[in-house]
Design an enzyme around this catalytic site. Structure first.
Site, PDB file in Angstrom:
ATOM      1  N   HIS A 244     -20.115   7.518  48.248  1.00 25.40           N
ATOM      2  CA  HIS A 244     -21.494   7.129  47.906  1.00 25.40           C
ATOM      3  C   HIS A 244     -21.575   5.998  46.879  1.00 25.40           C
ATOM      4  O   HIS A 244     -22.640   5.496  46.581  1.00 25.40           O
ATOM      5  CB  HIS A 244     -22.270   8.331  47.353  1.00 25.40           C
ATOM      6  CG  HIS A 244     -21.912   8.663  45.934  1.00 25.40           C
ATOM      7  ND1 HIS A 244     -20.809   9.401  45.611  1.00 25.40           N
ATOM      8  CD2 HIS A 244     -22.490   8.319  44.748  1.00 25.40           C
ATOM      9  CE1 HIS A 244     -20.736   9.529  44.287  1.00 25.40           C
ATOM     10  NE2 HIS A 244     -21.729   8.886  43.743  1.00 25.40           N
TER      11      HIS A 244
HETATM   12  C1  UD1 Z   1     -26.843   7.840  41.804  1.00 21.66           C
HETATM   13  C2  UD1 Z   1     -26.181   7.267  40.554  1.00 21.66           C
HETATM   14  C3  UD1 Z   1     -24.672   7.427  40.662  1.00 21.66           C
HETATM   15  C4  UD1 Z   1     -24.291   8.871  40.922  1.00 21.66           C
HETATM   16  C5  UD1 Z   1     -25.044   9.383  42.147  1.00 21.66           C
HETATM   17  C6  UD1 Z   1     -24.791  10.856  42.321  1.00 21.66           C
HETATM   18  C7  UD1 Z   1     -27.338   5.340  39.538  1.00 21.66           C
HETATM   19  C8  UD1 Z   1     -27.331   3.867  39.358  1.00 21.66           C
HETATM   20  N1  UD1 Z   1     -26.469   5.826  40.429  1.00 21.66           N
HETATM   21  O1  UD1 Z   1     -26.397   7.064  42.908  1.00 21.66           O
HETATM   22  O2  UD1 Z   1     -24.077   7.038  39.434  1.00 21.66           O
HETATM   23  O3  UD1 Z   1     -22.918   8.947  41.143  1.00 21.66           O
HETATM   24  O4  UD1 Z   1     -26.455   9.198  41.956  1.00 21.66           O
HETATM   25  O5  UD1 Z   1     -25.028  11.268  43.624  1.00 21.66           O
HETATM   26  O6  UD1 Z   1     -28.097   6.015  38.896  1.00 21.66           O
HETATM   27  N2  UD1 Z   1     -31.672   8.566  48.642  1.00 21.66           N
HETATM   28  C9  UD1 Z   1     -32.320   9.419  49.495  1.00 21.66           C
HETATM   29  N3  UD1 Z   1     -32.669  10.648  49.041  1.00 21.66           N
HETATM   30  C10 UD1 Z   1     -32.404  11.084  47.798  1.00 21.66           C
HETATM   31  C11 UD1 Z   1     -31.740  10.204  46.924  1.00 21.66           C
HETATM   32  C12 UD1 Z   1     -31.377   8.950  47.360  1.00 21.66           C
HETATM   33  O7  UD1 Z   1     -32.585   9.090  50.647  1.00 21.66           O
HETATM   34  O8  UD1 Z   1     -32.730  12.235  47.456  1.00 21.66           O
HETATM   35  C13 UD1 Z   1     -31.244   7.244  49.146  1.00 21.66           C
HETATM   36  C14 UD1 Z   1     -32.299   6.157  48.957  1.00 21.66           C
HETATM   37  O9  UD1 Z   1     -32.245   5.325  50.065  1.00 21.66           O
HETATM   38  C15 UD1 Z   1     -31.807   5.429  47.727  1.00 21.66           C
HETATM   39  C16 UD1 Z   1     -30.288   5.566  47.840  1.00 21.66           C
HETATM   40  O10 UD1 Z   1     -30.078   6.842  48.427  1.00 21.66           O
HETATM   41  O11 UD1 Z   1     -32.202   4.086  47.689  1.00 21.66           O
HETATM   42  C17 UD1 Z   1     -29.557   5.489  46.506  1.00 21.66           C
HETATM   43  O12 UD1 Z   1     -30.086   6.458  45.581  1.00 21.66           O
HETATM   44  P1  UD1 Z   1     -29.985   6.209  43.994  1.00 21.66           P
HETATM   45  O13 UD1 Z   1     -30.517   7.413  43.292  1.00 21.66           O
HETATM   46  O14 UD1 Z   1     -30.565   4.911  43.645  1.00 21.66           O
HETATM   47  O15 UD1 Z   1     -28.452   6.073  43.730  1.00 21.66           O
HETATM   48  P2  UD1 Z   1     -27.242   6.984  44.228  1.00 21.66           P
HETATM   49  O16 UD1 Z   1     -26.425   6.200  45.174  1.00 21.66           O
HETATM   50  O17 UD1 Z   1     -27.729   8.315  44.645  1.00 21.66           O
HETATM   51  N1  UDP Z   2     -21.508  17.890  45.560  1.00 19.68           N
HETATM   52  C1  UDP Z   2     -22.234  18.863  46.244  1.00 19.68           C
HETATM   53  N2  UDP Z   2     -22.514  18.641  47.566  1.00 19.68           N
HETATM   54  C2  UDP Z   2     -22.113  17.531  48.232  1.00 19.68           C
HETATM   55  C3  UDP Z   2     -21.369  16.550  47.514  1.00 19.68           C
HETATM   56  C4  UDP Z   2     -21.092  16.752  46.184  1.00 19.68           C
HETATM   57  O1  UDP Z   2     -22.596  19.889  45.675  1.00 19.68           O
HETATM   58  O2  UDP Z   2     -22.418  17.416  49.431  1.00 19.68           O
HETATM   59  C5  UDP Z   2     -21.193  18.116  44.140  1.00 19.68           C
HETATM   60  C6  UDP Z   2     -19.725  18.009  43.792  1.00 19.68           C
HETATM   61  O3  UDP Z   2     -19.083  19.258  43.985  1.00 19.68           O
HETATM   62  C7  UDP Z   2     -19.784  17.604  42.327  1.00 19.68           C
HETATM   63  C8  UDP Z   2     -21.021  16.732  42.257  1.00 19.68           C
HETATM   64  O4  UDP Z   2     -21.803  17.081  43.395  1.00 19.68           O
HETATM   65  O5  UDP Z   2     -19.964  18.734  41.491  1.00 19.68           O
HETATM   66  C9  UDP Z   2     -20.635  15.289  42.289  1.00 19.68           C
HETATM   67  O6  UDP Z   2     -21.755  14.516  42.520  1.00 19.68           O
HETATM   68  P1  UDP Z   2     -21.697  13.067  43.172  1.00 19.68           P
HETATM   69  O7  UDP Z   2     -20.451  12.890  43.927  1.00 19.68           O
HETATM   70  O8  UDP Z   2     -22.989  12.877  43.889  1.00 19.68           O
HETATM   71  O9  UDP Z   2     -21.777  12.114  41.887  1.00 19.68           O
HETATM   72  P2  UDP Z   2     -20.723  11.595  40.815  1.00 19.68           P
HETATM   73  O10 UDP Z   2     -19.960  12.745  40.291  1.00 19.68           O
HETATM   74  O11 UDP Z   2     -19.865  10.571  41.501  1.00 19.68           O
HETATM   75  O12 UDP Z   2     -21.587  10.942  39.790  1.00 19.68           O
END
Ligand code: UD1
Ligand code: UDP
Length: 381
Positions: free
Chosen positions: A220
């Site tokens: 992601h």
């Molecule tokens: C965010 C964090 C990242 C973290 C991740 C955990 C920032 C800059 N990034 O990344 O550090 O590792 O969360 O998972 O804060 N979207 C959906 N539904 C949702 C959420 C997101 O469809 O519930 C889609 C949208 O198209 C959105 C894209 O995912 O534009 C990215 O979501 P965003 O919250 O901006 O960043 P993440 O990639 O989730």
């Molecule tokens: N996780 C989860 N379901 C998923 C993917 C990840 O519960 O489908 C959990 C994972 O076990 C960990 C946390 O989400 O505890 C990590 O989040 P993510 O990878 O979104 O973000 P990051 O740690 O890179 O910020």
């Protein structure tokens, strides 16, 4: 004492659940910490959001800011404005933020401008790659915070290099990792409650020990998903690996969106894409995986704690301790390299699981009591 906790993304719900349990424990014994929970709304799909509140029994947010997705400036700006309103109304004595997302930075900045002390949980991590949005978020949050709770010795050292140290104006403390607290607590529950292996048909009825054989992948990180060449290279590698052993990939909505935009769903699909899974299901999938391939920060650590070999699909990591221990390999994103590393793992390490690696019980990430230490430090007076 009134505190405001600001969360907004999946990993923050998991981290906040650990600290919330420590707050509840503290409140049973001593005077009350009055916690106000603010959800920015950065993550909002049921499987990225509510499922964690339900499963981890987090309290309902007192404020849901409904910010949703957007560009960095738009998303952070909207959060800033809305968090400020809450802070002005509630007048807390402290704000707690977690990790390195846009919700973290917005929470910290809004609080700092109102002179509200900030406690940053998971402070001091650095990838030394400033093109990552997370690196900017954590740098700024650390410099704004008064209480910096570090998960590792390295994270304390990183802060010292930037002039942030324990002293008169700041409290910098290695407490361990709250995600380690979480895994210790929830993996036992996951063991009993999660039926994901059966649901995904991953148990092998032929084997007496019903040992499942699959790789688990997550993807992601913006640097991978938003670059079609990198994304294609990783997906092609996973698809190739999937010809022999199932590759299960709970698909982050960001990755799904970008794969559709770049038309990258493989034609002869060997990857098993599934919806994002709940935390208990994820723990069960991780613990039983043959190996994990990921660009997630949290998942790298969980692989280490479960003693499952991990290939990190990045060029650098904030969690070098896991690499130095031998459990994690920084494999990068090149298709050939990823496939070769899996072949290498199959030939060598997988057959000797648990023998070639440093034990995990070295306390690198604390003793599973990070949350309690945080609460004791903040409220000991
Ligand atoms: C965010 C964090 C990242 C973290 C991740 C955990 C920032 C800059 N990034 O990344 O550090 O590792 O969360 O998972 O804060 N979207 C959906 N539904 C949702 C959420 C997101 O469809 O519930 C889609 C949208 O198209 C959105 C894209 O995912 O534009 C990215 O979501 P965003 O919250 O901006 O960043 P993440 O990639 O989730
Ligand atoms: N996780 C989860 N379901 C998923 C993917 C990840 O519960 O489908 C959990 C994972 O076990 C960990 C946390 O989400 O505890 C990590 O989040 P993510 O990878 O979104 O973000 P990051 O740690 O890179 O910020």
């Amino acid at each position: 004492m009134k505190i405001v906790t600001i969360v907004g993304t999946r990993p923050q719900f998991i981290k906040a659940a650990a600290v919330d349990r420590a707050i509840q424990g503290f409140n049973k014994r001593k005077r009350r910490i009055y916690e106000i929970l603010v959800h920015t709304g950065q993550h909002y799909d049921y499987l990225m959001d509510k499922v964690f509140f339900e499963e981890l029994e987090l309290p309902r947010p007192d404020y849901h800011l409904g910010v949703g997705s957007g560009s960095h400036a738009k998303q952070t700006g909207m959060m800033l404005e809305r968090i400020e309103r809450v802070l002005v109304k509630e007048k807390p004595e402290m704000a707690i933020v977690y990790g390195d997302t846009n919700s973290t930075l917005a929470g910290a900045l809004a609080a700092a401008k109102l002179n509200i002390p900030i406690a940053h949980i998971e402070a001091g991590l650095r990838s030394h790659n400033r093109t990552m949005p997370e690196e900017i978020n954590r740098l700024l949050t650390d410099h704004l915070s008064t209480f910096l709770f570090c998960p590792t010795t390295q994270s304390v050292k990183n802060l010292i290099k930037e002039g942030i140290k324990d002293g008169e104006t700041k409290v910098v403390k290695k407490v361990g990792d709250v995600m380690y607290d979480s895994i210790l607590y929830y993996s036992k529950i996951a063991e009993k409650q999660s039926t994901i292996l059966k649901d995904l048909n991953l148990l092998n009825p032929q084997s007496a020990i019903r040992n499942p054989q699959y790789y688990l992948a997550t993807l992601h990180r913006a640097e991978n998903t938003d670059n079609p060449d990198r994304l294609k290279s990783i997906l092609t590698a996973l698809n190739e690996i999937g010809k022999k052993v199932p590759v299960i990939l709970p698909l982050h909505p960001r990755t799904k969106k970008m794969m559709s935009a770049y038309h990258l769903f493989p034609r002869n699909q060997r990857i098993r894409f599934i919806e994002p899974v709940s935390y208990l299901n994820m723990l069960k999938l991780e613990k039983n995986a043959t190996a994990i391939l990921t660009d997630s920060g949290g998942v790298q650590k969980e692989a280490y704690w479960f003693r499952v070999p991990c290939l990190t699909l990045r060029e650098e990591t904030e969690w070098m301790e896991t690499v130095r221990s031998g459990w994690n390999v920084l494999v990068g994103i090149e298709q050939k390299k990823i496939v070769q590393e899996i072949i290498h793992l199959e030939k060598t390490r997988l057959t000797k699981k648990g023998t070639r690696y440093e034990s995990i019980s070295t306390g690198i990430f604390g003793d599973g009591k990070a949350s309690e230490k945080i609460i004791q430090t903040l409220f000991r007076k």
